[in-house]
Scaffold this motif. Structure first.
Motif, PDB file in Angstrom:
ATOM      1  N   PRO A 216       3.721  -3.682   0.783  1.00  0.00           N
ATOM      2  CA  PRO A 216       3.719  -3.065   2.114  1.00  0.00           C
ATOM      3  C   PRO A 216       4.540  -1.780   2.194  1.00  0.00           C
ATOM      4  CG  PRO A 216       4.098  -5.429   2.276  1.00  0.00           C
ATOM      5  CD  PRO A 216       4.175  -5.091   0.823  1.00  0.00           C
ATOM      6  N   VAL A 217       5.676  -1.744   1.525  1.00  0.00           N
ATOM      7  CA  VAL A 217       6.538  -0.554   1.571  1.00  0.00           C
ATOM      8  C   VAL A 217       5.865   0.624   0.870  1.00  0.00           C
ATOM      9  CG1 VAL A 217       8.763   0.405   0.884  1.00  0.00           C
ATOM     10  CG2 VAL A 217       8.628  -1.954   1.713  1.00  0.00           C
ATOM     11  N   THR A 218       5.330   0.364  -0.313  1.00  0.00           N
ATOM     12  CA  THR A 218       4.662   1.426  -1.063  1.00  0.00           C
ATOM     13  C   THR A 218       3.402   1.894  -0.341  1.00  0.00           C
ATOM     14  OG1 THR A 218       5.472   0.395  -3.089  1.00  0.00           O
ATOM     15  CG2 THR A 218       3.766   2.048  -3.321  1.00  0.00           C
ATOM     16  N   HIS A 219       2.668   0.957   0.230  1.00  0.00           N
ATOM     17  CA  HIS A 219       1.458   1.331   0.963  1.00  0.00           C
ATOM     18  C   HIS A 219       1.787   2.256   2.121  1.00  0.00           C
ATOM     19  CE1 HIS A 219      -2.287   1.283   3.088  1.00  0.00           C
ATOM     20  NE2 HIS A 219      -1.769   0.647   4.115  1.00  0.00           N
ATOM     21  N   GLU A 220       2.872   1.993   2.820  1.00  0.00           N
ATOM     22  CA  GLU A 220       3.255   2.840   3.952  1.00  0.00           C
ATOM     23  C   GLU A 220       3.559   4.261   3.488  1.00  0.00           C
ATOM     24  OE1 GLU A 220       4.108   4.400   7.598  1.00  0.00           O
ATOM     25  OE2 GLU A 220       3.009   2.565   7.080  1.00  0.00           O
ATOM     26  N   ARG A 221       4.235   4.390   2.331  1.00  0.00           N
ATOM     27  CA  ARG A 221       4.518   5.729   1.809  1.00  0.00           C
ATOM     28  C   ARG A 221       3.216   6.461   1.488  1.00  0.00           C
ATOM     29  NH1 ARG A 221       8.918   6.686  -2.873  1.00  0.00           N
ATOM     30  NH2 ARG A 221      10.175   5.921  -1.145  1.00  0.00           N
ATOM     31  N   TYR A 222       2.302   5.768   0.837  1.00  0.00           N
ATOM     32  CA  TYR A 222       1.022   6.398   0.505  1.00  0.00           C
ATOM     33  C   TYR A 222       0.204   6.693   1.753  1.00  0.00           C
ATOM     34  CZ  TYR A 222       1.553   5.463  -4.537  1.00  0.00           C
ATOM     35  OH  TYR A 222       1.959   5.460  -5.841  1.00  0.00           O
ATOM     36  N   ARG A 223       0.313   5.845   2.758  1.00  0.00           N
ATOM     37  CA  ARG A 223      -0.426   6.059   4.004  1.00  0.00           C
ATOM     38  C   ARG A 223      -0.003   7.371   4.655  1.00  0.00           C
ATOM     39  NH1 ARG A 223      -0.198   5.708   9.237  1.00  0.00           N
ATOM     40  NH2 ARG A 223       2.027   5.236   9.206  1.00  0.00           N
ATOM     41  N   GLN A 224       1.253   7.746   4.511  1.00  0.00           N
ATOM     42  CA  GLN A 224       1.744   9.011   5.059  1.00  0.00           C
ATOM     43  C   GLN A 224       1.329  10.204   4.195  1.00  0.00           C
ATOM     44  OE1 GLN A 224       5.982   8.873   6.116  1.00  0.00           O
ATOM     45  NE2 GLN A 224       5.828   6.646   6.291  1.00  0.00           N
ATOM     46  N   LEU A 225       1.199   9.990   2.901  1.00  0.00           N
ATOM     47  CA  LEU A 225       0.864  11.089   2.001  1.00  0.00           C
ATOM     48  C   LEU A 225      -0.630  11.417   1.987  1.00  0.00           C
ATOM     49  CD1 LEU A 225       3.157  10.259  -1.059  1.00  0.00           C
ATOM     50  CD2 LEU A 225       3.283  12.300   0.377  1.00  0.00           C
ATOM     51  N   LEU A 226      -1.493  10.434   2.236  1.00  0.00           N
ATOM     52  CA  LEU A 226      -2.934  10.663   2.134  1.00  0.00           C
ATOM     53  C   LEU A 226      -3.426  11.761   3.074  1.00  0.00           C
ATOM     54  CD1 LEU A 226      -5.636   9.941   0.871  1.00  0.00           C
ATOM     55  CD2 LEU A 226      -5.873   8.089   2.541  1.00  0.00           C
ATOM     56  N   PRO A 227      -3.012  11.803   4.359  1.00  0.00           N
ATOM     57  CA  PRO A 227      -3.459  12.912   5.215  1.00  0.00           C
ATOM     58  C   PRO A 227      -2.994  14.274   4.700  1.00  0.00           C
ATOM     59  CG  PRO A 227      -2.555  11.124   6.538  1.00  0.00           C
ATOM     60  CD  PRO A 227      -2.224  10.809   5.121  1.00  0.00           C
ATOM     61  N   LEU A 228      -1.805  14.321   4.109  1.00  0.00           N
ATOM     62  CA  LEU A 228      -1.307  15.582   3.559  1.00  0.00           C
ATOM     63  C   LEU A 228      -2.171  16.018   2.384  1.00  0.00           C
ATOM     64  CD1 LEU A 228       0.816  17.805   3.588  1.00  0.00           C
ATOM     65  CD2 LEU A 228       2.302  16.327   2.191  1.00  0.00           C
TER      66      LEU A 228
END
Length: 515
Positions: free
Chosen positions: A481-493
């Motif tokens: 869950p923690v790693t997914h949240e980081r990637y979730r923020q990076l994908l739009p960028l």
């Protein structure tokens, strides 16, 4: 005294790929008894050209079947059927005597790029996509034919038929030209609703319906193999041969992905993500494909040009010495060097990589797209760049996945296959970036397995396509869950970087060598 005729218990699946043909001999439970692979070259005299010799592929098919038929304890009386899988988008011109006028032009050939751009500039391109389900791109036989017409290519002008590689093989075996709905729906010339050749697409290509093969369902079965070929392969002439489908849709079938609850991801040199819906479904902007499997199973999804080839490039360019050291020590360079990427935190400490080294298909459909490191600083190392490249491949597939979910629903699980599945790092990365459980099944030859399953279904040997039953066995990776949240923020960028640069890619390509 009556005798009971023994049940035939072996299926041959032939998977015609871009670089090799793999032939499998399977039992009725889908277990591989033996296999044989025959490779062949891809002719690339310049970066735009990607062709192969059709007769070399015919020989690969014949030799593959001959070799598996030479397996111990198998005879021609054991064979239930032969069933075919083949790569999509190939194009061959033949004359009225059925002699070759061209090599096989593969999906990777990009000489028709300008023809694709012209089609996309008007409304015609999108209209044809909505009729046929094939995105407008140089990979498409429709676009290749439009290019050949525009250029006045001699082979185009004198062609009696335009066919694909599987049609050529079936002509050799049976003396007739047939194409299954699956491969037909990947030509850009086939109407998904009428299941006939599309008039508007034919007009764009400048050809007639008579210049194409007869369309048949993927379950179509033929008998009467020409005696010479049957003898060479070790088969009876009356062995049932199922026309089969394309490798992409059969990979879904082989992985047990037959509804929108699951998605299939495969990453080899390139990558693709697909799911199955009961009726044709099309993206409003023409970014995803829709190909036939059966009348009740339509495979939708997108393919990326840039899969494991990106990892190969990074290791060759940044880790050449380390790679040679690994080889001299008897180690797998990929296995050793991926451990370097594993030491870097998810997100590569703020370094993104657009892995568009060979242009891109879905969802950008931009042959001029190129690779970009974004956020590079003095604190970043080679290991950061390696990690960012691995993440970039997954980000690109994640963009396609989000479009796919808009059409088919959220899905429950990813079924993954391909060489990348041997890397626990990459599999966990997929789970974390996608935010979905990833299953790596025990089955590795998913297209071949799908062909075998379709063959049994076509002959009425099984009642449903889901006949083997062990697709859900394997290793599962659950999102952190923690790693997914980081990637979730990076994908739009990641997506914003592409959008900001897409207008400049064409400009920079003008300065790059063209071969």
């Amino acid at each position: 005294m009556s005798t009971v005729k023994p049940q035939k218990n072996r299926i041959i699946a032939v998977d015609i790929g871009t670089t090799s043909t793999k032939t499998l001999l399977l039992d009725r439970e889908g277990q591989v008894v033996s296999s044989h692979t025959v490779g062949y070259p891809l002719h690339t005299p310049s970066p735009e050209i990607a062709e192969q010799e059709p007769d070399e592929i015919v020989q690969a098919v014949l030799q593959g079947i001959r070799q598996v038929m030479a397996s111990p304890d198998v005879s021609k009386e054991d064979i239930v059927c032969v069933s075919f899988s083949a790569a999509m988008h190939s194009l061959i011109a033949v004359d009225e005597n059925n002699a070759l006028l061209t090599r096989m032009i593969t999906w990777a050939d990009s000489r028709s790029q300008k023809a694709a751009e012209q089609l996309l500039q008007g409304e015609e391109g999108l209209e044809v996509y909505h009729a046929t389900g094939t995105p407008i791109h140089p990979m498409s036989p429709l676009v290749k034919l439009a290019w050949m017409k525009e250029q006045g290519i001699k082979a185009y002008q004198s062609a009696h038929k335009f066919i694909g590689i599987k049609e050529y093989i079936f002509y050799k075996l049976f003396g007739t030209y047939v194409i299954d709905y699956s491969l037909a729906s990947a030509t850009g010339l086939f109407n998904l609703e009428s299941l006939q050749w599309d008039d508007k697409a034919l007009a764009i290509a400048g050809i007639s319906e008579q210049q194409l093969s007869t369309t048949v369902p993927t379950t179509h079965c033929m008998t009467g193999i020409h005696d010479g070929y049957a003898d060479f392969m070790g088969l009876s002439p009356d062995t049932p041969v199922v026309v089969g489908a394309s490798d992409g849709v059969l990979a879904n079938l082989g992985a047990g992905v037959l509804d929108a609850r699951h998605m299939a991801v495969s990453i080899g040199t390139s990558g693709a993500i697909r799911t199955v819906v009961p009726r044709p479904a099309l993206d409003s902007k023409g970014r995803l494909f829709c190909y036939a499997l059966t009348e009740d199973h339509w495979v939708i999804g997108g393919a990326s040009n840039n899969g494991a080839i990106v990892l190969q490039w990074v290791i060759e360019q940044l880790y050449a010495m380390e790679s040679e050291t690994c080889k001299s020590n008897g180690q797998d360079p990929y296995e050793v060097l991926l451990k370097e990427a594993e030491k870097i935190d998810p997100g590569a400490d703020g370094l993104l990589f657009l892995p568009l080294l060979t242009g891109e298909r879905a969802p950008f459909w931009n042959a001029d797209a190129r690779g970009v490191f974004f956020g590079l600083s003095l604190s970043h190392t080679k290991a950061h760049m390696l990690r960012a490249a691995l993440e970039g491949v997954m980000f690109q597939l994640a963009v396609i996945k989000e479009l796919l979910q808009q059409m088919s629903g959220p899905g429950e699980e990813i079924i993954a296959s391909g060489g990348f599945a041997r890397s626990a790092l990459w599999c966990q990365m997929m789970a974390d970036i996608f935010g979905m459980t990833v299953l790596i099944p025990k089955v590795v030859d998913s297209s071949g397995l799908g062909a075998a399953r379709l063959g049994l279904y076509a002959l009425g040997e099984v009642d449903t396509l889901t006949s083997f039953g062990d697709e859900r066995e394997g290793v599962r990776y659950v999102p952190n869950p923690v790693t997914h949240e980081r990637y979730r923020q990076l994908l739009p960028l990641y997506q914003q970087v592409y959008e900001q640069l897409k207008g400049q890619f064409t400009e920079i390509v003008r300065f790059q060598p063209r071969g």
